[in-house]
Design a protein around this motif. Structure first.
Motif, mmCIF file in Angstrom:
data_model
loop_
_atom_site.group_PDB
_atom_site.id
_atom_site.type_symbol
_atom_site.label_atom_id
_atom_site.label_comp_id
_atom_site.label_asym_id
_atom_site.label_seq_id
_atom_site.Cartn_x
_atom_site.Cartn_y
_atom_site.Cartn_z
ATOM 1 N N SER A 131 0.839 -1.193 0.000
ATOM 2 C CA SER A 131 0.000 0.000 0.000
ATOM 3 C C SER A 131 0.874 1.244 0.000
ATOM 4 O O SER A 131 1.950 1.275 0.577
ATOM 5 N N GLU A 132 0.355 2.266 -0.658
ATOM 6 C CA GLU A 132 1.070 3.537 -0.714
ATOM 7 C C GLU A 132 0.738 4.352 0.531
ATOM 8 O O GLU A 132 -0.325 4.189 1.119
ATOM 9 N N PRO A 133 1.619 5.250 0.940
ATOM 10 C CA PRO A 133 1.316 6.089 2.100
ATOM 11 C C PRO A 133 0.089 6.970 1.812
ATOM 12 O O PRO A 133 -0.079 7.475 0.712
ATOM 13 N N HIS A 134 -0.753 7.114 2.801
ATOM 14 C CA HIS A 134 -1.986 7.880 2.651
ATOM 15 C C HIS A 134 -1.701 9.357 2.903
ATOM 16 O O HIS A 134 -1.197 9.730 3.948
ATOM 17 N N GLU A 135 -2.007 10.194 1.912
ATOM 18 C CA GLU A 135 -1.776 11.628 2.053
ATOM 19 C C GLU A 135 -3.123 12.322 2.237
ATOM 20 O O GLU A 135 -4.048 12.117 1.458
ATOM 21 N N SER A 136 -3.259 13.136 3.257
ATOM 22 C CA SER A 136 -4.513 13.804 3.556
ATOM 23 C C SER A 136 -4.451 15.252 3.097
ATOM 24 O O SER A 136 -3.395 15.889 3.136
ATOM 25 N N TYR B 105 -9.394 20.921 0.330
ATOM 26 C CA TYR B 105 -10.718 20.365 0.050
ATOM 27 C C TYR B 105 -11.668 21.453 -0.458
ATOM 28 O O TYR B 105 -12.446 21.219 -1.378
#
Length: 61
Positions: free
Chosen positions: A2-7, A13
């Motif tokens: 899995s790739e790192p989750h970027e918020s 947003y």
């Protein structure tokens, strides 16, 4: 793997929402709003006969 989750930040947003949906229209002032009024039942359909179980059978439910 899995790739790192970027918020995203709130500002990012907000920008993405603006890009997708554009700007909201201006608010309608209260004096330009329509008032709701009750109307009579539609006459292009017969009056309902029976209760909820009958209507469920007719609707296939």
């Amino acid at each position: 793997m899995s790739e790192p989750h970027e918020s995203f930040t709130d500002e990012e947003y907000a920008f993405l929402r603006h890009v997708r949906f554009g700007e909201l229209p201006d608010r309608v002032p209260p004096e330009d709003r329509a008032t709701a009024s009750e109307t009579e039942a539609r006459r292009d359909r017969p009056d309902p006969i029976g209760g909820l179980p009958d209507w469920d059978l007719r609707a296939g439910g």
